[in-house]
Design an enzyme around this catalytic site. Structure first.
Site, PDB file in Angstrom:
ATOM      1  N   TYR A 199       6.835  64.875  14.542  1.00 27.49           N
ATOM      2  CA  TYR A 199       8.261  64.821  14.210  1.00 27.49           C
ATOM      3  C   TYR A 199       8.972  63.661  14.883  1.00 27.49           C
ATOM      4  O   TYR A 199       9.954  63.144  14.348  1.00 27.49           O
ATOM      5  CB  TYR A 199       8.951  66.175  14.473  1.00 27.49           C
ATOM      6  N   HIS A 233      25.254  57.985  19.037  1.00 27.12           N
ATOM      7  CA  HIS A 233      24.968  57.472  20.383  1.00 27.12           C
ATOM      8  C   HIS A 233      25.206  58.605  21.377  1.00 27.12           C
ATOM      9  O   HIS A 233      26.265  59.238  21.355  1.00 27.12           O
ATOM     10  CB  HIS A 233      25.885  56.293  20.715  1.00 27.12           C
ATOM     11  N   GLU A 276      32.652  51.715  21.307  1.00 25.15           N
ATOM     12  CA  GLU A 276      31.304  51.288  20.920  1.00 25.15           C
ATOM     13  C   GLU A 276      31.192  50.971  19.427  1.00 25.15           C
ATOM     14  O   GLU A 276      30.098  51.032  18.863  1.00 25.15           O
ATOM     15  CB  GLU A 276      30.283  52.372  21.308  1.00 25.15           C
TER      16      GLU A 276
HETATM   17  P1  13P Z   1      33.861  56.231  23.781  1.00 23.56           P
HETATM   18  O1  13P Z   1      34.582  57.414  24.417  1.00 23.56           O
HETATM   19  O2  13P Z   1      34.757  55.016  23.708  1.00 23.56           O
HETATM   20  O3  13P Z   1      33.270  56.614  22.462  1.00 23.56           O
HETATM   21  O4  13P Z   1      32.681  55.856  24.736  1.00 23.56           O
HETATM   22  C1  13P Z   1      31.803  56.881  25.156  1.00 23.56           C
HETATM   23  C2  13P Z   1      30.436  56.364  25.414  1.00 23.56           C
HETATM   24  O5  13P Z   1      29.489  57.073  25.195  1.00 23.56           O
HETATM   25  C3  13P Z   1      30.277  54.997  25.941  1.00 23.56           C
HETATM   26  O6  13P Z   1      28.964  54.577  25.786  1.00 23.56           O
END
Ligand code: 13P
Length: 210
Positions: free
Chosen positions: A119, A92, A73
């Site tokens: 918050y 993420h 990502e």
């Molecule tokens: P990665 O293991 O490549 O970071 O991907 C995990 C993930 O959350 C995909 O959206």
């Protein structure tokens, strides 16, 4: 903060998120801006078991220059860094409640979670759009996230999960946590008519704390 301390903090925060159930399996990825590039969690890593020395290092053009192979990502994170110079870290997650909101077709796709609490407004801001579905790791998501990231600190990827930016790693993690709590409240209150913060209250929060 120097690179050594950033590596350490990234692993500590990732462990904390994993330990509290914000990430399961190998879901999620975290990155931080350095003076000469970026640190990123390696692909397929478990956020509870990262090693500072094995984090992926990317140069200022996002080329892999050290450590394990980076998350698939990278594009998702790059979209935020290239949109705003004040972004110092990106988180993420597939955290359950925010991801649940990302699956709802009948919410406002431009801003699904209303200003329920201070918050959430202080950490995530005024707008958090849903970005249409892309397969994980699909570089085609980058322009869509980039366009939204100019005035949104976070986005929800449809049927996938949140991407949250912050000035620092700690800020980005706090914002991701607040987003998950706000998503939980939103889902709890969905069939009721909760009192929302009004626009003056939102303006006051953003003026006072941003
Ligand atoms: P990665 O293991 O490549 O970071 O991907 C995990 C993930 O959350 C995909 O959206």
């Amino acid at each position: 903060m120097n690179e050594r301390d950033t590596r350490q903090l990234l692993c500590e925060l990732a462990f904390s998120l994993f330990a509290r159930g914000f990430s399961v399996g190998s879901a999620g990825n975290i990155s931080a801006r350095l003076t000469d590039g970026y640190l990123m969690t390696p692909t397929n890593s478990n956020l509870g078991r990262l090693e500072p020395s094995r984090l992926s290092k990317l140069d200022a053009d996002f080329h892999h220059v050290g450590g394990d192979k980076p998350s698939k990502e990278v594009f998702m994170h790059r979209a935020f860094y290239r949109a705003r110079a004040d972004v110092g870290a990106v988180v993420h997650l597939h955290s359950t409640q925010a991801t649940a909101v990302s699956c709802l077709p009948d919410v406002d796709q431009g801003n699904p979670i209303p200003p329920l609490t201070p918050y959430f407004v202080m950490r995530v801001g005024r707008h958090m759009p849903i970005i249409r579905y892309y397969r994980p790791g699909d570089p085609a998501m980058e322009p869509a996230i980039h366009a939204a990231a100019h005035d949104a600190r976070a986005v929800l990827l449809a049927n996938h999960g949140p991407v949250v930016s912050g000035k620092t790693l700690t800020d980005a993690v706090h914002a991701a946590e607040e987003l998950e709590e706000a998503a939980k409240l939103f889902l709890m209150l969905r069939n009721q008519s909760p009192r929302l913060l009004d626009s003056d209250q939102v303006d006051d929060l953003l003026r006072t704390f941003s």
